[in-house]
Design a protein around this motif. Structure first.
Motif, PDB file in Angstrom:
ATOM      1  N   ASN A 125     -78.001 -20.311   1.832  1.00 38.71           N
ATOM      2  CA  ASN A 125     -77.583 -20.625   3.204  1.00 38.71           C
ATOM      3  C   ASN A 125     -76.229 -19.983   3.510  1.00 38.71           C
ATOM      4  N   LYS A 139     -78.335 -19.654  12.146  1.00 37.74           N
ATOM      5  CA  LYS A 139     -78.904 -19.151  10.889  1.00 37.74           C
ATOM      6  C   LYS A 139     -79.130 -17.640  11.006  1.00 37.74           C
ATOM      7  N   ALA A 154     -84.528 -18.050  10.283  1.00 37.21           N
ATOM      8  CA  ALA A 154     -83.275 -17.326  10.085  1.00 37.21           C
ATOM      9  C   ALA A 154     -83.536 -15.847  10.341  1.00 37.21           C
TER      10      ALA A 154
END
Length: 283
Positions: A204, A140, A93
């Motif tokens: 997330n 991400k 990410a």
């Protein structure tokens, strides 16, 4: 979690290194990674295999960006593109630090993540371009817009100083200090930002986020609070942006609406001053 911190010796990077557990850190300086070099960037990420990459590297000398547009785009846009591609390849990410300068500042209401950007400077345009690269390459990603940063380490791009240190230095030199009172911001302590970033990357909640200390003030009000908290006697006077023409446009109101609940900017400033050990009786 393996977390790569790019710009680990900078103002925000140093505070990230304080907040993130040492065993999870992969701290890198400009000597160890050049994000404008795509081959090097990919090689470094493959070597370390991070789960999260936090990029604090940027070309943020706002007026210089007007004269060096290609360099601003190379670092702030192309550099983010290189990191995004490398992060995608290793499955990491990406946290890309952005700015209030993506907004025009032509209103008097705090900007939320849903507001449409309208940059009016080369710096703002280059940072917004970087945001778009991250968004179209990755799923991400955390794009984090913030405002008016100051931290104990100081800003490398500004000679290791920041607004707070600049005001204190001017006061010690004596003379009149004139600061604009018609440009409003959300001054943000990098230690508080670092703490919020560390919490965010453990979720997330990918997308665009505004993170800044609560409240707002003009640069004059910020300076006045600095002198009040340090006990420094300064001849501080109000000025307007028109009194100090600059190459780059400065937003008149770039206050960010943040949902992260950071402490009010006055309390954050006091914590910074305590950390720097500016004790009024010693001034």
């Amino acid at each position: 979690m393996k977390i790569m911190i790019i710009g680990a010796d900078g103002q925000l990077g140093c505070d990230l290194c304080k907040v993130i557990p040492k065993e999870d850190q992969i701290p890198l300086t400009i000597k160890e990674i050049d994000i404008t070099d795509p081959q090097m960037t990919t090689a470094v990420l493959k070597q370390h295999s991070p789960e999260v990459v936090i990029n604090t590297a940027a070309y943020h000398r706002v007026d210089d960006c007007e004269d060096n547009i290609l360099l601003a785009l190379k670092v702030n846009a192309y550099g983010v593109r290189n990191l995004a591609l490398a992060a995608k390849e290793v499955g990491a990410a990406l946290v890309s630090i952005s700015t209030d300068y993506v907004f025009s500042g032509d209103r008097k209401k705090p900007y939320s993540e849903k507001d449409v950007p309208e940059p009016k400077s080369a710096y703002g345009i280059s940072k917004l371009a970087g945001e778009f690269f991250a968004r179209y390459i990755l799923q991400k990603y955390f794009i984090v817009r913030t405002c008016g940063l100051y931290g104990v380490a100081g800003c490398m791009g500004k000679g290791g100083t920041n607004f707070v240190e600049g005001m204190i230095k001017k006061a010690k030199q004596g003379g009149v200090i004139r600061v604009v009172d018609d440009e409003f911001v959300s001054p943000t302590y990098t230690y508080d930002l670092a703490q919020a970033l560390y919490k965010l990357i453990q979720t997330n909640r990918y997308g665009i986020h505004h993170i800044a200390n609560s409240g707002s003030c003009s640069w004059y009000q910020f300076a006045a609070k600095i002198f009040e908290l340090t006990g420094i006697k300064a001849d501080l006077q109000k000025a307007t942006g028109a009194d100090y023409p600059t190459k780059a446009y400065r937003p008149k109101y770039s206050v960010l609406a943040s949902r992260f609940g950071l402490r009010i900017w006055k309390d954050a400033l006091k914590a910074y001053i305590d950390e720097k050990k500016y004790i009024s009786k010693l001034i």
